[in-house]
Design an enzyme around this catalytic site. Structure first.
Site, PDB file in Angstrom:
ATOM      1  N   SER A 180      -3.998  32.539   9.281  1.00  0.00           N
ATOM      2  CA  SER A 180      -5.416  32.644   8.939  1.00  0.00           C
ATOM      3  C   SER A 180      -6.176  33.151  10.166  1.00  0.00           C
ATOM      4  O   SER A 180      -5.892  34.242  10.652  1.00  0.00           O
ATOM      5  CB  SER A 180      -5.941  31.296   8.447  1.00  0.00           C
ATOM      6  OG  SER A 180      -7.204  31.419   7.870  1.00  0.00           O
ATOM      7  N   HIS A 221      -3.753  30.230  -0.169  1.00  0.00           N
ATOM      8  CA  HIS A 221      -3.877  30.411   1.270  1.00  0.00           C
ATOM      9  C   HIS A 221      -2.731  29.762   2.040  1.00  0.00           C
ATOM     10  O   HIS A 221      -2.469  30.123   3.175  1.00  0.00           O
ATOM     11  CB  HIS A 221      -5.217  29.841   1.741  1.00  0.00           C
ATOM     12  CG  HIS A 221      -5.583  30.250   3.128  1.00  0.00           C
ATOM     13  ND1 HIS A 221      -5.598  31.577   3.539  1.00  0.00           N
ATOM     14  CD2 HIS A 221      -5.953  29.528   4.208  1.00  0.00           C
ATOM     15  CE1 HIS A 221      -5.971  31.632   4.809  1.00  0.00           C
ATOM     16  NE2 HIS A 221      -6.180  30.415   5.235  1.00  0.00           N
TER      17      HIS A 221
END
Length: 742
Positions: A589, A705
């Site tokens: 991320s 994610h």
């Protein structure tokens, strides 16, 4: 699951980088029809077009686009073909799967209605089961669990890849809940009303179609809702900016507006603050930017005019202890001219009932003011105490606080393990139930129940020793960054090793997220036991030393974060822990951006780079999914020329040099990731592949994610990553050697 019953799921999701739906085509400044056809370019021509900001790869931003998915599948086939053909892969996969599916994992509880609740996944329950037991049964070796919802059965019945996103239940009986379920792991989710006594969804009950947003209960027949279903009520970041009151039995379209923010906000979220059986308070959280918010107290039953709460923009509500409203501040704050100033990082409180009655700021009490190299971690309340984690030089401790009107706040230490990370797992403000967890790099997670009489910890559950830790040591070191700041980092390696070895360096460096000592059975078995060294860097941008540690690397100061990581890498090499050919860097991320910058700025430092669900196109990040909400962290490329120029200087996609010798790169992303757009990783993979660089790419078609929708996907990802690291850092190296053997 519940700490003073502060329901902030959506706001917490924002702080965890939750995201929005894919942008409409008109949001893109270059469309697939008008851009230059990248397929007709050489690698050098493609790179030149990207550096000229002609964005010839916008077609890779089409999440489900046929051409984009065709590219992803072709890269997957090549990457899986190489890595899964390695004889080590199957062994690593089976070892990882054994750990992630093991029944020996700790069933971390939440407290609700005097019972302990847990969501559990294993080999038999890949989607998971939601279950409960009594506190007495939980403390036994074999708790008697009652399954309330079998998500595997629901997924099969409805032919949907349901992923659990949590439950919000109505006090005081907790018999009605809003369940949040995601299809495939995306942040967008459906919300459905569930009845606990009948263990079934409520016929014609509250139900909200797939969307970003949040709900909180007002009473049994009314909700506060914020949804991104209506584009006219959705921010540029993809979150809702309107909170509505929705009455049972009425169409959601008829829900009554309670408060409205602006499309330029990150989002507006409803929250319910309640302590024990006291009356609840309803609050609207208007996130003007990622780090600045306005807080509005809503009248009883969320009707009437909202009242602005007297909190600084950079502050975070933390709950209620009795009548005291708890909050932390991320800026120096002088609430009354000529009065005291409260320092960044402090925990403060005031009487919520006094404020609700007068609308004026009551007397402020200091709960805790962190010192140098300290920060405040989690907190939770029981019937008699507020428990708070205080981290000192990245090592946790636990304090028990009490409050009196006469003397304010006071505290006592809780006897907790040394040299560990401490986390508050669950507390109950109706009783003295409190659970905390402690772990270290070589010490498996242990769950403790706090003994209120002695302020000591009683072991409740513990992980098994997934690897033999007796042959390893942990050392905390410091490296001097470019501006002279000392950056702490931990080294975990075989005891007595004096020669350089294969080393994995991990970092994050953003959004005030702290990286604490942690136990990982997969890391221990798949990496350490195979001769690897693990290093974790506590670089700036995180929250290890409070808000100022984070704020030092915001926007155009972000190079400090990258200088910190470079300093740690250079210190590892200079100290003989590893060599550049045996050193890998990994992050996901925001950490994926970190590793992308490490790849382009200092390719000479690395033998391999792993970049997971990364941000890599920093000139278009704000146009993709939740990117607009992160501009307060990274900068505003369309509004501030200086910030755009800086972002251009660090953007990995825009800083590839065909003449540079780059290390092998492994990019991982997910089609279902609706936080960080998969287009970031796709573009970088496409460019590097066109240039003939050594790049592997894996896009999980499910997974969100976390890049893993279930435990088998998690095991596969781990096996792929460690196989890659072994191929690049270990194969062909003699012990202590500086280069591959001929």
């Amino acid at each position: 699951m519940r700490q003073t019953r502060l329901i902030l799921s959506a706001a917490a999701a924002v702080l965890a980088l939750a995201a929005c739906e894919p942008p409409a085509e008109e949001d893109a400044d270059v469309t697939a029809e008008t851009e230059t056809d990248a397929s007709e370019m050489s690698g050098a021509e493609l790179n030149a077009a990207i550096q000229a900001e002609e964005t010839p790869l916008v077609w890779l931003e089409e999440v489900e686009g046929e051409r984009a998915l065709e590219f992803a599948r072709s890269m997957n086939e090549r990457s899986l073909g190489r890595l899964q053909a390695d004889p080590r892969y199957d062994r690593l996969y089976e070892q990882a799967l054994e750990i992630v599916e093991s029944d020996a994992r700790i069933p971390y509880p939440g407290v609700r209605g005097g019972q302990l609740w847990n969501f559990w996944r294993d080999a038999e329950h890949t989607h998971g089961i939601w279950r409960r037991t009594s506190p007495e049964s939980y403390m036994t070796d074999a708790p008697e669990w009652e399954v309330v919802l079998d998500l595997d059965a629901l997924a099969e019945e409805e032919d949907t890849n349901w992923v659990w996103q949590g439950a919000s239940c109505l006090a005081p009986d907790y018999n009605r809940c809003i369940l949040t379920l995601s299809d495939g792991g995306s942040d967008a989710a459906v919300r459905r009303e569930f009845d606990i006594p009948s263990q079934s969804f409520v016929a014609d009950g509250f139900e909200i179609a797939e969307t970003k947003g949040a709900t909180t209960w007002i009473d049994r027949d009314a909700l506060l809702i914020a949804t991104a279903l209506d584009p006219d009520e959705t921010t540029t970041s993809g979150y809702p900016f309107v909170i509505k009151r929705w009455e049972r039995g009425t169409p959601i379209e008829d829900a009554e507006t309670v408060i409205s923010g602006d499309a330029s906000d990150v989002g507006v979220w409803p929250a319910r603050f309640q302590y024990a059986d006291e009356d609840p308070y309803f609050v609207a959280i208007e996130s003007n930017t990622f780090f600045e918010s306005a807080y509005w107290l809503l009248p009883d039953e969320a009707r009437g005019e909202p009242v602005r709460m007297p909190l600084p923009p950079k502050s975070s509500p933390r709950g209620l202890f009795g009548d005291q409203f708890l909050f932390t501040i991320e800026q120096d704050w002088t609430p009354v001219e000529g009065g005291p100033t409260y320092a960044t990082g402090a925990v403060l409180s005031f009487s919520m009932s006094e404020f609700a009655e007068s609308g004026q700021l009551p007397e402020i009490h200091t709960v805790y003011a962190p010192g140098e190299r300290e920060s405040v971690g989690g907190m939770g309340t029981t019937a008699s105490r507020l428990y708070m984690v205080i981290n000192r030089n990245v090592v946790g401790s636990l304090e028990a606080f009490t409050f009196s009107e006469d003397s304010g706040w006071s505290s006592e230490p809780v006897d907790a393990p040394d040299n560990s990370a401490i986390n508050i797992v669950a507390t109950d403000d109706h009783s003295e139930i409190a659970f905390v967890q402690a772990e270290g790099y070589l010490t498996p997670d242990t769950l403790y129940r706090v003994e209120p009489e002695t302020l000591s910890l009683e072991p409740a559950k513990a992980l098994p020793n997934w690897f033999d830790a007796s042959g390893f040591t942990v050392e905390q070191r410091e490296a001097e960054s470019a501006d002279g700041t000392m950056i702490p980092y931990f080294v975990v390696r075989p005891e007595g090793r004096t020669e350089p070895g294969a080393t994995l360096l991990y970092g994050y460096g953003g959004f005030q997220v702290s990286l604490d000592p942690s136990y990982s059975g997969t890391r221990g078995r798949l990496w350490l036991e195979n001769g690897g060294t693990f290093v974790l860097a506590n670089i700036r941008g995180g929250g290890e030393f409070g808000p100022e540690w984070h704020q030092a690397g915001l926007r155009t100061n972000r190079q400090r974060i990258y200088d910190d990581m470079i300093a740690v890498a250079e210190d590892l090499i200079a100290g003989g822990v590893t060599t550049s050919d045996q050193l890998a860097v990994q992050g996901g991320s925001n950490g994926g951006l970190l590793t992308g910058v490490m790849y382009t700025q200092r390719p000479d430092l690395w033998g391999a780079v792993i970049s997971q669900v990364p941000l890599l196109d920093m000139l278009r990040f704000h146009l993709l999914l939740a990117g607009a909400s992160w501009q307060d962290e990274y900068g505003f490329p369309d509004e501030n020329p200086d910030e755009r120029a800086f972002l251009r200087s660090i953007s990995p996609l825009h800083n590839v040099d065909p003449e540079t010798d780059y290390p092998p790169l492994f990019l991982l992303t997910s089609t279902k990731d609706d936080r960080v757009h998969p287009g970031h990783a796709r573009k970088m993979a496409y460019l590097l592949d066109a240039l003939g660089e050594d790049v592997l790419y894996y896009e999980n078609i499910e997974g969100g994610h976390s890049a893993a929708a279930n435990l088998r996907e998690t095991a596969r990802r781990l096996a792929l990553e460690y196989t890659f690291l072994m191929q690049e850092l270990m194969d062909g190296y003699e012990a202590g050697g500086d280069a591959p053997a001929e």
